[in-house]
Write an enzyme that holds these catalytic residues in place. Structure first.
Site, PDB file in Angstrom:
ATOM      1  NE  ARG A 217     -51.720 -45.429-135.451  1.00  0.00           N
ATOM      2  CZ  ARG A 217     -52.674 -44.577-135.871  1.00  0.00           C
ATOM      3  NH1 ARG A 217     -53.919 -44.713-135.449  1.00  0.00           N
ATOM      4  NH2 ARG A 217     -52.384 -43.610-136.719  1.00  0.00           N
ATOM      5  CG  ASP A 218     -56.075 -49.670-127.003  1.00  0.00           C
ATOM      6  OD1 ASP A 218     -56.605 -49.069-126.061  1.00  0.00           O
ATOM      7  OD2 ASP A 218     -55.864 -50.909-126.977  1.00  0.00           O
ATOM      8  CB  ILE A 219     -51.650 -52.722-126.991  1.00  0.00           C
ATOM      9  CG1 ILE A 219     -50.549 -53.684-127.385  1.00  0.00           C
ATOM     10  CG2 ILE A 219     -52.574 -53.312-125.938  1.00  0.00           C
ATOM     11  CD1 ILE A 219     -49.563 -53.966-126.250  1.00  0.00           C
TER      12      ILE A 219
ATOM     13  CB  VAL B 190     -54.300 -48.667-117.926  1.00  0.00           C
ATOM     14  CG1 VAL B 190     -53.021 -47.879-117.659  1.00  0.00           C
ATOM     15  CG2 VAL B 190     -53.995 -49.928-118.738  1.00  0.00           C
TER      16      VAL B 190
ATOM     17  CG  HIS C 116     -56.664 -44.414-120.580  1.00  0.00           C
ATOM     18  ND1 HIS C 116     -56.414 -44.894-119.308  1.00  0.00           N
ATOM     19  CD2 HIS C 116     -57.513 -45.306-121.147  1.00  0.00           C
ATOM     20  CE1 HIS C 116     -57.071 -46.031-119.125  1.00  0.00           C
ATOM     21  NE2 HIS C 116     -57.756 -46.291-120.225  1.00  0.00           N
TER      22      HIS C 116
HETATM   23  P1  DGP Z   1     -59.234 -49.040-119.976  1.00  0.00           P
HETATM   24  O1  DGP Z   1     -60.194 -50.184-119.895  1.00  0.00           O
HETATM   25  O2  DGP Z   1     -59.972 -47.748-120.309  1.00  0.00           O
HETATM   26  O3  DGP Z   1     -58.341 -48.931-118.760  1.00  0.00           O
HETATM   27  O4  DGP Z   1     -58.334 -49.352-121.245  1.00  0.00           O
HETATM   28  C1  DGP Z   1     -56.964 -49.530-121.217  1.00  0.00           C
HETATM   29  C2  DGP Z   1     -56.494 -49.669-122.636  1.00  0.00           C
HETATM   30  O5  DGP Z   1     -55.083 -49.630-122.651  1.00  0.00           O
HETATM   31  C3  DGP Z   1     -56.898 -50.965-123.340  1.00  0.00           C
HETATM   32  O6  DGP Z   1     -57.726 -50.659-124.453  1.00  0.00           O
HETATM   33  C4  DGP Z   1     -55.588 -51.595-123.789  1.00  0.00           C
HETATM   34  C5  DGP Z   1     -54.606 -50.471-123.674  1.00  0.00           C
HETATM   35  N1  DGP Z   1     -53.270 -50.863-123.265  1.00  0.00           N
HETATM   36  C6  DGP Z   1     -52.934 -51.552-122.131  1.00  0.00           C
HETATM   37  N2  DGP Z   1     -51.616 -51.728-122.063  1.00  0.00           N
HETATM   38  C7  DGP Z   1     -51.087 -51.121-123.164  1.00  0.00           C
HETATM   39  C8  DGP Z   1     -49.752 -50.950-123.647  1.00  0.00           C
HETATM   40  O7  DGP Z   1     -48.769 -51.387-123.054  1.00  0.00           O
HETATM   41  N3  DGP Z   1     -49.612 -50.277-124.823  1.00  0.00           N
HETATM   42  C9  DGP Z   1     -50.684 -49.767-125.504  1.00  0.00           C
HETATM   43  N4  DGP Z   1     -50.427 -49.117-126.653  1.00  0.00           N
HETATM   44  N5  DGP Z   1     -51.947 -49.904-125.071  1.00  0.00           N
HETATM   45  C10 DGP Z   1     -52.144 -50.568-123.923  1.00  0.00           C
END
Ligand code: DGP
Length: 114
Positions: free
Chosen positions: A29-31, A96, A100
């Site tokens: 799940r997205d944070i 990131v 993904h």
């Molecule tokens: P993007 O803009 O597509 O690179 O989105 C990166 C996503 O990753 C963003 O919606 C927040 C999520 N995210 C970043 N760090 C973490 C983390 O440590 N854990 C989780 N679960 N999600 C993360």
């Protein structure tokens, strides 16, 4: 690759709410969710972005989508619909740099974005 946060999630070195994993793919799940369902589906191997996708990993990309389909069923959003997003590079706000697929659903979305 040890500095990659998503590689660390795959390795279990930092916690995540993982909802699926197999030998090649992990989903968690997205944070910072933007909808009731917001799951990130990633290849276990480090690929920075679609721009860096080797041709040999075409099948792996397909697998990200079939995992998304399965998770959408489990989340109860297969019928109501969902959005799949891959951000690639700075103009797309990729934050990131470990490829993904965002699986987003559970609410009505605006067209084309939001
Ligand atoms: P993007 O803009 O597509 O690179 O989105 C990166 C996503 O990753 C963003 O919606 C927040 C999520 N995210 C970043 N760090 C973490 C983390 O440590 N854990 C989780 N679960 N999600 C993360």
């Amino acid at each position: 690759m040890t500095e990659c946060i998503f590689c660390k999630i795959v390795a279990g070195e930092i916690p995540s709410h993982t909802v699926y994993s197999d030998e090649t793919v992990t989903a968690f799940r997205d944070i910072n969710p933007v909808a009731p369902t917001h799951i990130l589906i990633i290849p276990n191997k480090h690929i920075e972005a679609v721009s860096d996708l080797p041709e040999e990993d075409e099948q792996l990309m397909g697998h990200l989508f079939t995992v998304a389909q399965k998770l959408a069923e489990e989340e109860g959003i297969a019928e109501s619909g969902y959005r799949l997003i891959i951000n690639n590079g700075p103009d797309a706000n990729q934050v990131v740099f470990h490829l993904h697929l965002h699986l987003i659903g559970g609410r009505k979305m605006k067209y084309p974005m939001g």
